[in-house]
Write a protein that holds these residues in place. Structure first.
Motif, PDB file in Angstrom:
ATOM      1  N   TYR B  36      -1.705  -9.561  -3.773  1.00 31.94           N
ATOM      2  CA  TYR B  36      -0.763  -8.457  -3.662  1.00 31.94           C
ATOM      3  C   TYR B  36      -1.484  -7.211  -3.177  1.00 31.94           C
ATOM      4  CZ  TYR B  36       2.694 -11.023  -6.469  1.00 31.94           C
ATOM      5  OH  TYR B  36       3.604 -11.952  -6.950  1.00 31.94           O
ATOM      6  N   GLN B  38      -1.007  -3.037  -3.384  1.00 24.80           N
ATOM      7  CA  GLN B  38      -0.246  -1.973  -4.031  1.00 24.80           C
ATOM      8  C   GLN B  38      -0.703  -0.623  -3.502  1.00 24.80           C
ATOM      9  OE1 GLN B  38      -0.527  -1.577  -8.341  1.00 24.80           O
ATOM     10  NE2 GLN B  38       1.556  -0.792  -8.441  1.00 24.80           N
ATOM     11  N   GLY B  41       1.894   4.816  -5.699  1.00 21.38           N
ATOM     12  CA  GLY B  41       3.276   5.151  -5.995  1.00 21.38           C
ATOM     13  C   GLY B  41       4.279   4.058  -5.697  1.00 21.38           C
ATOM     14  N   LYS B  42       3.785   2.858  -5.369  1.00 25.19           N
ATOM     15  CA  LYS B  42       4.693   1.761  -5.026  1.00 25.19           C
ATOM     16  C   LYS B  42       4.415   0.543  -5.894  1.00 25.19           C
ATOM     17  CE  LYS B  42       5.211   3.100  -0.170  1.00 25.19           C
ATOM     18  NZ  LYS B  42       5.117   2.642   1.240  1.00 25.19           N
ATOM     19  N   GLY B  43       5.353  -0.409  -5.875  1.00 20.28           N
ATOM     20  CA  GLY B  43       5.145  -1.662  -6.565  1.00 20.28           C
ATOM     21  C   GLY B  43       4.271  -2.592  -5.749  1.00 20.28           C
ATOM     22  N   PRO B  44       3.700  -3.610  -6.379  1.00 12.31           N
ATOM     23  CA  PRO B  44       2.874  -4.586  -5.654  1.00 12.31           C
ATOM     24  C   PRO B  44       3.691  -5.299  -4.577  1.00 12.31           C
ATOM     25  CG  PRO B  44       2.539  -4.782  -8.015  1.00 12.31           C
ATOM     26  CD  PRO B  44       3.727  -3.881  -7.825  1.00 12.31           C
ATOM     27  N   PHE B  46       3.797  -8.521  -1.957  1.00 14.75           N
ATOM     28  CA  PHE B  46       3.259  -9.844  -1.659  1.00 14.75           C
ATOM     29  C   PHE B  46       2.595  -9.842  -0.282  1.00 14.75           C
ATOM     30  CE2 PHE B  46       3.120 -14.422  -1.621  1.00 14.75           C
ATOM     31  CZ  PHE B  46       3.310 -14.771  -0.290  1.00 14.75           C
TER      32      PHE B  46
END
Lengths: 112, 115
Positions: B36, B38, B41-44, B46
């Motif tokens: 992943y 990241q 300030g963001k989500g992981p 894919f």
């Protein structure tokens, strides 16, 4: 992959209060999860949100502190109850599609 | 104990160079791995995955290598760009019979790309 949204994106809360985080997916999914990511740390699984039954919590996390709802296959909520500064983290919702997990943008929580 | 870890917590590379991010795992029963990315300030997000019946898988500018003999996973990024600057996590999953195990994350490596 599914599109996942979370609300709120961030919040600042007072200790002792509770915050409910919402996770919405644009398609029906069987598996939904909630993770916590403390500042500068990796992701830790809080629980698996099961549709129609109680969530499955990981060691160290309990329902009284982190109640979870999963009313249908596209929506879940996580409540952080009786918050303390130690609960300041990013809370992430994820969904699974054939082993792979996809994550929402996260909710950044600060507890004063 | 069982763990998924990384050799280097930070990695700094020059723009245009290739980057290699490493990950070690300790349980030979793990049979599925994901990388992943990241951004702040963001989500992981894919990037790429690989199953234990493979030793290499390629995507767009990324390659994942799996060495089951030494329980090692790596992510190679070709021609690294400033937009590649992020924290990279490896994650593993173990399947128990007909059941699916949980995804277990490594500690993360911060990649910084110098212009």
């Amino acid at each position: 992959s599914a599109v996942i949204s979370q609300k709120p994106s961030r919040d600042i809360c007072q200790r002792g209060t509770s915050l409910t985080i919402q996770c919405q997916v644009d398609s029906q999914v069987t598996m939904m999860f909630w993770y916590r990511q403390q500042p500068g740390q990796s992701l830790t699984l809080i629980a698996t949100a099961n549709q129609g039954s109680e969530a499955t919590y990981e060691s160290g996390f309990v329902i009284d502190k982190f109640p979870i709802s999963r009313p249908n296959l596209t929506f879940s909520t996580l409540t952080v109850s009786n918050m303390s500064p130690e609960d300041s983290s990013i809370y992430l919702c994820s969904v699974e599609d054939t082993d792979t997990q996809y994550f929402g943008p996260g909710t950044r929580l600060t507890v004063l | 104990g069982e763990s998924v870890g990384l050799h280097l917590p930070t990695l700094s590379v020059q723009e245009g160079d290739n980057s290699i991010i490493n990950c070690a795992y300790s349980n030979s029963a793990s049979d599925y791995f994901i990388w992943y990315k990241q951004e702040s300030g963001k989500g992981p997000q894919f990037i790429i995955d690989i199953r234990s019946n493979m030793d290499k898988r390629q995507g767009q500018r990324v390659t994942v290598l799996l060495n089951k003999t030494v329980k090692h996973l790596s992510l190679q990024i070709a021609a690294t760009q400033p937009g590649d600057s992020a924290v990279y996590f490896c994650a593993e999953k173990r399947h128990y019979g007909g059941s699916q195990g949980n995804l277990i994350f490594g500690k993360g490596t911060k990649l910084s790309v110098k212009p």
